[in-house]
Scaffold this motif. Structure first.
Motif, PDB file in Angstrom:
ATOM      1  N   UNK A 167       0.824  -1.205   0.000  1.00 60.89           N
ATOM      2  CA  UNK A 167       0.000   0.000   0.000  1.00 60.89           C
ATOM      3  C   UNK A 167       0.858   1.256   0.000  1.00 60.89           C
ATOM      4  N   UNK A 168       1.953   1.246   0.768  1.00 62.99           N
ATOM      5  CA  UNK A 168       2.830   2.410   0.843  1.00 62.99           C
ATOM      6  C   UNK A 168       3.447   2.716  -0.515  1.00 62.99           C
ATOM      7  N   UNK A 169       3.891   1.681  -1.218  1.00 60.28           N
ATOM      8  CA  UNK A 169       4.516   1.915  -2.512  1.00 60.28           C
ATOM      9  C   UNK A 169       3.500   2.338  -3.560  1.00 60.28           C
ATOM     10  N   UNK A 170       2.283   1.805  -3.464  1.00 62.31           N
ATOM     11  CA  UNK A 170       1.228   2.263  -4.372  1.00 62.31           C
ATOM     12  C   UNK A 170       0.921   3.732  -4.128  1.00 62.31           C
ATOM     13  N   UNK A 171       0.763   4.117  -2.863  1.00 62.22           N
ATOM     14  CA  UNK A 171       0.485   5.514  -2.543  1.00 62.22           C
ATOM     15  C   UNK A 171       1.619   6.412  -3.007  1.00 62.22           C
ATOM     16  N   UNK A 172       2.853   5.983  -2.801  1.00 63.31           N
ATOM     17  CA  UNK A 172       4.003   6.790  -3.218  1.00 63.31           C
ATOM     18  C   UNK A 172       4.008   6.993  -4.728  1.00 63.31           C
ATOM     19  N   UNK A 173       3.692   5.937  -5.487  1.00 63.95           N
ATOM     20  CA  UNK A 173       3.636   6.062  -6.940  1.00 63.95           C
ATOM     21  C   UNK A 173       2.566   7.063  -7.365  1.00 63.95           C
ATOM     22  N   UNK A 174       1.409   7.012  -6.711  1.00 63.25           N
ATOM     23  CA  UNK A 174       0.336   7.958  -7.018  1.00 63.25           C
ATOM     24  C   UNK A 174       0.735   9.384  -6.655  1.00 63.25           C
TER      25      UNK A 174
END
Length: 238
Positions: A167-174
Motif C-alpha cells: 500500500x505504501x509503494x502504491x500511494x508513493x507512486x500515485x
C-alpha cells in the motif's frame, strides 16, 4: 536485476521434487534458498530468521497456506509469492487480500518464477533518495500527511497508522504523479496484467478504504475506465 549477494528466500512447499526444483532455480540465480515442508516448521523458524522473500504453496499438509500467511503478516513484512495448483481465482484473490505480493500457478517455468521474484524484491528495496534534496521526506495532500521513509500515514484529524509495503509503494507512486492517468501495468512496476489479475485493483481498494470517506464514490483515487487510475489532489513535499 542486481541484488544483494545471497538474498535469503524461504520456500514453503510439501512436494519434495517441486521444492527442490524451486530451490535449485533460486540458487542458480545466486539467491540463498531454505526449504520447509510444513507451515508449522516455517512459522517456527521465523522466530529466529526472517527472509527477504517467502515462496508459499497454498496446499500444505498441516496448515492451509492462507492461515500461514495470515499469521505471518501479523509480525513480518517481507515479500510473499504464492505458488498454487488451485485453479479457483478466488483463492488467488484472497491471498492478495491477505497481503501476498504476487502469485504463480503450477506448472510454471523457471524464468517466470525468477521474474516474479525479482519484481517483488524490487518493491522491497529501500528507496533511493535524491542526495541533492535530502529534506524531501513528507508528502501532504488533501489534509493528509505521508512519511516516505517510515510509511506513516496521518489523517486530517491526526489519526496515525503505518501502511504495509504494498500500500505504501502504491500511494508513493500515485503521489509522485498526481492528476495523471496511471495504467495498471505502471502501478505494478511494469508487469503485464491479465483480465484475471486483480492484484492492483485490490491494493487500490484497500488504500481507498483508508483515504476516502466513501470508497464506493472515490474522490482521491479515481478510476479511469479502460485506462487506469488517477490521483486527484494537489501534492506538496517537504
Amino acid at each position: 536485476m542486481p541484488h544483494r549477494p545471497h538474498t535469503l528466500i524461504h520456500v514453503v512447499e510439501d512436494d519434495p521434487s517441486i521444492g527442490r526444483q524451486i530451490c535449485d532455480t533460486l540458487e542458480k540465480f545466486a539467491y540463498r534458498a531454505k526449504l520447509f515442508r510444513t507451515g508449522s516448521e516455517f512459522l517456527q523458524h521465523l522466530r529466529v530468521e526472517a527472509p527477504s522473500l517467502c515462496i508459499l504453496d497454498l496446499g500444505l499438509p498441516d496448515l492451509d497456506g492462507m492461515d500461514v500467511m495470515h499469521r505471518m503478516r501479523k509480525t513480518h513484512r517481507f515479500g510473499v509469492l504464492i505458488v498454487t495448483g488451485r485453479t479457483d481465482t478466488s483463492d488467488r484473490v484472497l491471498g492478495l487480500e491477505l497481503g501476498a505480493d504476487d502469485y504463480v500457478t503450477k506448472p510454471f517455468e523457471a524464468r517466470e518464477l525468477i521474474a516474479r521474484v525479482r519484481s517483488i524484491l524490487r518493491r522491497y528495496t529501500p528507496e533511493e533518495y535524491d542526495h541533492d534534496r535530502p529534506e524531501v521526506r513528507v508528502a501532504r495532500f488533501a489534509g493528509w500527511q505521508f512519511e516516505v521513509r517510515t510509511y506513516r500515514l496521518i489523517s486530517p484529524d491526526g489519526h496515525e497508522e503505518t501502511l504495509g509495503l504494498a500500500e505504501a509503494q502504491l500511494l508513493l507512486t500515485l503521489l509522485r504523479s498526481p492528476n495523471q492517468i496511471l495504467s495498471r501495468e505502471h502501478l505494478l512496476s511494469g508487469r503485464n496484467v491479465s483480465a484475471l489479475d486483480r492484484s492492483i485493483d485490490l491494493r487500490v481498494s484497500r488504500l481507498r478504504r483508508r483515504l476516502e470517506e466513501n470508497p464506493q464514490h472515490a474522490k482521491l483515487i479515481k478510476t479511469v475506465y479502460g485506462a487506469g487510475y488517477l490521483f486527484s489532489a494537489v501534492v506538496s513535499w517537504s
